[in-house]
Design an enzyme around this catalytic site. Structure first.
Site, PDB file in Angstrom:
ATOM      1  CG  ASP A  36     -39.169  59.819  -1.738  1.00 40.49           C
ATOM      2  OD1 ASP A  36     -38.984  58.725  -1.205  1.00 40.49           O
ATOM      3  OD2 ASP A  36     -40.287  60.207  -2.140  1.00 40.49           O
ATOM      4  CD  GLU A  91     -22.759  77.141  -4.718  1.00 37.41           C
ATOM      5  OE1 GLU A  91     -23.173  77.554  -3.605  1.00 37.41           O
ATOM      6  OE2 GLU A  91     -23.327  77.379  -5.795  1.00 37.41           O
TER       7      GLU A  91
HETATM    8  C1  GLC Z   1     -40.298  56.354  -1.759  1.00 38.86           C
HETATM    9  C2  GLC Z   1     -40.218  56.075  -0.285  1.00 38.86           C
HETATM   10  C3  GLC Z   1     -41.531  55.547   0.183  1.00 38.86           C
HETATM   11  C4  GLC Z   1     -42.603  56.581  -0.095  1.00 38.86           C
HETATM   12  C5  GLC Z   1     -42.613  56.994  -1.560  1.00 38.86           C
HETATM   13  C6  GLC Z   1     -43.412  58.241  -1.783  1.00 38.86           C
HETATM   14  O1  GLC Z   1     -40.459  55.203  -2.507  1.00 38.86           O
HETATM   15  O2  GLC Z   1     -39.153  55.212  -0.020  1.00 38.86           O
HETATM   16  O3  GLC Z   1     -41.516  55.217   1.541  1.00 38.86           O
HETATM   17  O4  GLC Z   1     -43.856  56.073   0.251  1.00 38.86           O
HETATM   18  O5  GLC Z   1     -41.316  57.276  -2.013  1.00 38.86           O
HETATM   19  O6  GLC Z   1     -42.779  59.361  -1.235  1.00 38.86           O
END
Ligand code: GLC
Length: 564
Positions: free
Chosen positions: A217, A266
């Protein structure tokens, strides 16, 4: 004719099978809205397990699960309170193991979401930081600062969070902390060794449980240079994003990923990773290289109109970028952050900025307007959506699908304000309706309560029209989008071939035609006039209209290839 060779930099031996992730069809599950086994209105892990046969029948190679970890749900689970556990409302770690076993038994791999830029404010570390007080080492895992102004009551800088509103929040003792997203998502300090060590522990934890890969993310935001004096927002916005920006896409984030890559390698087979990195395209290869995460999302199709010129340029650019990094490309039309593509394509084209990007996320204006039915051509949107999906599924590289698109679902606009959950809705004072409309629980059985999602009241309300699109209805209808996706994904498996593509001239600016090395051909007619395929000895195999023939109607896609 142009041929783009996107083979890996080092070609595998003849007998060696390319790694699965290079050309996978990955189905994104938003767990809280997929299937609810315990009837509490929230989808859960046993719900996913109960639908393992559905996933197998769909013909996907892997699922990616959005966060299912303990969370106060300030941002749909992207506010993680404990990275190495399952939200008790969604099940237990044993349930997770059962799910992995059920999916693996059906040949489906499992990718989980890692959220490293920020934790939840409920995370033990943040609670410790709050309790410990200013100057305490526990605060150093986050980004705490004194305020400005005579009494420190002004934030350290005038930065804005991604969901609207200020990016700094004051705590009881007067200090401020940075949150680039919601206030319940404090940013971690990636200069802190505990932070680095803990995420390695998390990666190992899930990899040891048999997870095959990770989606990272906001991969472009972890490391930061917060040397005083902090720049103003205007200065920040004007700084080039060239690897040295204080907050975004810094070169030093790749030190983190190099370490992760060593850990992932790994394992046998090495665990995969795909970066969610909203960066300048020229910098995508840094994330996608084999020394870094190995693959990165390309969101260009998701921002494009249903337009031959745009699609062709995007494919060419991204195959070249993937080749540059030694990775394979990725393709995405829908995910949990954007208005569903069937809906986008049924709306007027978005206004575009000078750089060609949409001025606002396409479709959000329509959601804000209450989903005005007069503004949406739902039928055309789905017709174009099906054509775009078949165009995408034929491309070399990995295709990411989002739950519900296989049912032809449109965005749900009719969610009462009182039931909305997305922080963007609250933080913009209702200006931006946010992302709830693509996160409404799936319809499985038209005649059951909550359309078979589960016994309880679904956490986001389902509209009545979901009933017509439920899985049980779609299964009986040979023209349904579900039946189209199943056939396409099954065929894709059989037709998959080397990562190359050759454009075939069509004599029409609104028709694209490409051929893969084994003779698999994809023809998409973006225009209104039918297009007749000539000069191919391949058989028509599948069409987005349901009728595979050499005459390709407007706004449809035809696949041709060797019969199985
Ligand atoms: C990313 C995710 C989104 C979230 C953001 C903060 O963009 O896809 O859904 O709100 O990160 O974590």
């Amino acid at each position: 004719m142009t041929t783009v060779d996107v083979s890996p930099l080092t070609r595998p031996d003849e007998e060696e099978v390319p790694p699965w992730w290079r050309q996978a069809a990955v189905y994104q599950i938003y767990p809280r809205s997929f299937a609810d086994a315990n009837g509490d209105g929230l989808g859960d892990i046993p719900g996913i397990t109960s639908r393992a046969d559905y996933l197998a029948e769909l013909g996907i190679d892997a699922v990616w699960l959005s966060p299912f970890y303990p969370s106060a749900l300030a941002d749909g689970g992207y506010d993680v309170a404990d990275y190495r556990n399952v939200d008790p409302r969604l099940g237990t770690l044993d349930d997770f193991d059962d799910m992995v076993a059920a999916l693996h038994a059906r040949g489906i791999r499992v990718v989980v979401d890692i959220v490293p830029n920020h934790t939840s404010d409920q995370h033990l570390w943040f609670q410790e930081a709050l309790a410990a007080g200013r100057g305490a080492p526990a605060r150093e895992r986050y980004i705490f600062r004194e305020g400005t102004g005579p009494d420190g009551s002004e934030p350290p800088a005038d930065w804005e969070s991604a969901f609207g509103g200020p990016a700094w929040r004051r705590v009881a003792d007067g200090q401020w902390y940075l949150h680039n997203f919601a206030p319940e998502q404090p940013d971690l300090n990636w200069d802190h060794p505990d932070v680095r060590a803990d995420f390695v522990t998390t990666l190992r934890f899930w990899a040891d449980r048999g997870v095959d890969g990770f989606r990272i993310d906001v991969a472009h935001m972890l490391t930061k240079d917060l040397t005083d004096p902090l720049p103003s927002r205007a200065t920040l916005d004007a700084l080039p994003r060239d690897g040295h920006h204080p907050l975004i896409d810094r070169d030093d984030v790749h030190e983190v990923y190099a370490q992760w890559r060593a850990v992932l390698n790994e394992y046998d087979p090495p665990r995969t990773a795909v970066a969610e990195a909203w960066v300048d395209p020229s910098r995508i290869p840094l994330y996608a290289s084999p020394e870094s995460l190995g693959q990165a999302f390309n969101f260009d199709l998701l921002e494009a109109d249903f337009d031959a010129g745009m699609f062709r340029r995007i494919v060419a650019d991204n195959l070249a970028l993937a080749a540059e990094s030694g990775s394979s490309s990725t393709w995405v039309l829908s995910n949990h952050d954007v208005v569903r593509h069937a809906t986008r394509y049924g709306l007027a084209r978005p206004e575009r900025r000078e750089d060609g990007r949409p001025a606002v996320k396409h479709g959000t204006e329509w959601v804000r307007g209450g989903g005005d039915p007069a503004a949406l051509d739902a039928e055309a949107g789905l017709r174009r959506g099906r054509a775009a999906t078949l165009f995408m599924l034929g491309l070399p590289g990995s295709a990411y699908l989002y739950q519900g698109e296989e049912l032809g679902l449109h965005e749900v606009a009719e969610i009462p304000d009182g039931e909305r959950q997305d922080p963007t809705f609250f933080r913009t004072g209702g200006e931006d309706y946010g992302r709830d409309g693509c996160r409404v629980p799936l319809p499985w059985v038209s005649s059951e309560a909550s359309f078979g999602f589960g016994a309880g009241r679904p956490h986001l309300p389902q509209p009545a029209w979901f009933g017509d699109l439920a899985v049980d209805v779609a299964e009986q209808d040979p023209t349904s989008t579900l039946r189209l996706y199943r056939r396409a994904l099954t065929l894709r498996e059989r037709l998959q071939t080397a990562e190359q593509l050759e454009w075939i001239p069509t004599g029409r600016p609104d028709v694209l035609r490409y051929r893969r090395p084994n003779g698999w051909e994809v023809v998409t007619n973006f225009g209104g006039e039918p297009y007749t395929v000539t000069g191919s000895d391949a058989d028509p195999l599948l069409a987005s209209t349901g009728d595979a023939a050499l005459i390709v109607p407007g706004e449809s896609t035809l696949w041709l290839g060797p019969r199985g």
